[in-house]
Design a protein around this motif. Sequence first.
Motif, short mmCIF file in Angstrom:
data_model
loop_
_atom_site.label_atom_id
_atom_site.label_comp_id
_atom_site.label_asym_id
_atom_site.label_seq_id
_atom_site.Cartn_x
_atom_site.Cartn_y
_atom_site.Cartn_z
N TRP A 54 0.81 -1.21 0.00
CA TRP A 54 0.00 0.00 0.00
C TRP A 54 0.85 1.27 0.00
O TRP A 54 0.33 2.37 -0.09
CB TRP A 54 -0.91 0.02 1.22
N GLY A 55 2.15 1.13 0.11
CA GLY A 55 3.03 2.27 0.31
C GLY A 55 2.99 3.33 -0.77
O GLY A 55 2.87 4.52 -0.49
N GLU A 56 3.11 2.90 -2.03
CA GLU A 56 3.20 3.89 -3.10
C GLU A 56 1.91 4.69 -3.27
O GLU A 56 1.94 5.90 -3.48
CB GLU A 56 3.60 3.20 -4.40
N GLU A 57 0.77 4.01 -3.16
CA GLU A 57 -0.50 4.74 -3.27
C GLU A 57 -0.68 5.72 -2.11
O GLU A 57 -1.15 6.84 -2.31
CB GLU A 57 -1.68 3.76 -3.27
N LEU A 58 -0.27 5.31 -0.92
CA LEU A 58 -0.40 6.19 0.23
C LEU A 58 0.55 7.38 0.12
O LEU A 58 0.18 8.51 0.44
CB LEU A 58 -0.13 5.41 1.53
N ILE A 131 -6.40 0.30 -4.98
CA ILE A 131 -6.10 -1.05 -5.42
C ILE A 131 -5.46 -1.86 -4.29
O ILE A 131 -5.85 -2.99 -4.03
CB ILE A 131 -5.18 -1.03 -6.66
N SER A 132 -4.49 -1.25 -3.63
CA SER A 132 -3.78 -1.98 -2.57
C SER A 132 -4.50 -1.93 -1.22
O SER A 132 -4.13 -2.65 -0.30
CB SER A 132 -2.37 -1.42 -2.42
N MET A 133 -5.50 -1.08 -1.10
CA MET A 133 -6.28 -0.96 0.14
C MET A 133 -7.76 -0.93 -0.23
O MET A 133 -8.39 0.13 -0.20
CB MET A 133 -5.89 0.32 0.89
N PRO A 134 -8.33 -2.08 -0.60
CA PRO A 134 -9.72 -2.08 -1.08
C PRO A 134 -10.75 -1.64 -0.04
O PRO A 134 -11.88 -1.31 -0.40
CB PRO A 134 -9.95 -3.53 -1.50
N TRP A 135 -10.38 -1.56 1.20
CA TRP A 135 -11.29 -1.11 2.25
C TRP A 135 -11.33 0.41 2.36
O TRP A 135 -12.18 0.96 3.05
CB TRP A 135 -10.85 -1.70 3.61
N LEU A 136 -10.43 1.12 1.62
CA LEU A 136 -10.34 2.58 1.71
C LEU A 136 -10.87 3.23 0.43
O LEU A 136 -10.42 2.92 -0.67
CB LEU A 136 -8.89 3.00 1.95
N SER A 137 -11.82 4.13 0.60
CA SER A 137 -12.45 4.82 -0.52
C SER A 137 -11.48 5.78 -1.20
O SER A 137 -10.65 6.43 -0.56
CB SER A 137 -13.67 5.59 -0.02
N LYS A 138 -11.61 5.90 -2.53
CA LYS A 138 -10.82 6.87 -3.29
C LYS A 138 -11.23 8.31 -2.97
O LYS A 138 -10.58 9.25 -3.40
CB LYS A 138 -10.98 6.63 -4.79
N PHE A 139 -12.31 8.46 -2.23
CA PHE A 139 -12.71 9.78 -1.77
C PHE A 139 -11.52 10.50 -1.14
O PHE A 139 -11.31 11.68 -1.37
CB PHE A 139 -13.84 9.65 -0.74
N TRP A 140 -10.73 9.78 -0.36
CA TRP A 140 -9.60 10.38 0.35
C TRP A 140 -8.48 10.81 -0.58
O TRP A 140 -7.68 11.67 -0.24
CB TRP A 140 -9.09 9.44 1.43
#
Length: 189
Positions: A54-58, A131-140
Motif C-alpha cells: 500500500w506504500g506507493e499509493e499512500l 487497489i492496494s487498500m480495497p477497504w479505503l475509498s478513493k474519496f480520500w
Amino acid sequence: MASFINAMKKAEPLYNVVYSVFLTICKLLLIADIVITTWIVLARYITVIPAPNWGEELILTLMAYMAVLSAALAIRRNAHIRMTAFDRYLPVKAVEGLDLVADIAVLILALVMLISGWNYASGIGAKGTYISMPWLSKFWQYFPIPLAGIAMIFFEVERIIIDLEHLAGIYGELGIDTEAEELKAREGK
C-alpha cells in the motif's frame, strides 16, 4: 471602512491558529512520506524487511494533501509565484489594486476548487477504492482539493482585508505596513 477592517483584524489570532494547524499537518505528512518511502526503498534492497504493498499509493495521496495545503499556506505568507517585473514602474496604488484583483481571482479559484472538488470527491471518488487498500475509498485521494479550497478561501479573505487596508491607506494605523513600505521603497518615496 476602517471600522470594518479593525473588526476583521480581531480574527488574526484565529488565522494564526489555523495556519499553525495546517503547517503542523503538512509537517506530519512530510514525515510520513519520508518514513514510508524509506521503508519501501529499504525493503527493495534488504530482503528481510517486508515491503508494504500500500506504500506507493499512500505516498501519492499524502503528497497530494501536502502540495495543496502548503499552497494554501503560501497564500497567508503572500509567497506565491507572482509577476513583479512592472511593480517598480507602476504607482503604489496601482500595484495594490492589482494585488486585490489577483487575490479576488485566487478566491474565485478556491471556490471552484471547493465546489467542483467536493462534487468530484464525493461522486466519482467515493465510488472507487484503492487497489492496494480495497477497504479505503478513493474519496480520500480526491479530498485534498476541496480541503485546500476551504483553506485557500480562509487565507484569501485575510489577504483581501490586507489589500483593502493598503488601498484605504490605513495600514499604518493597524500596524500592517510591510508590503506598502516595500512598494514605497521601490518607488523611492
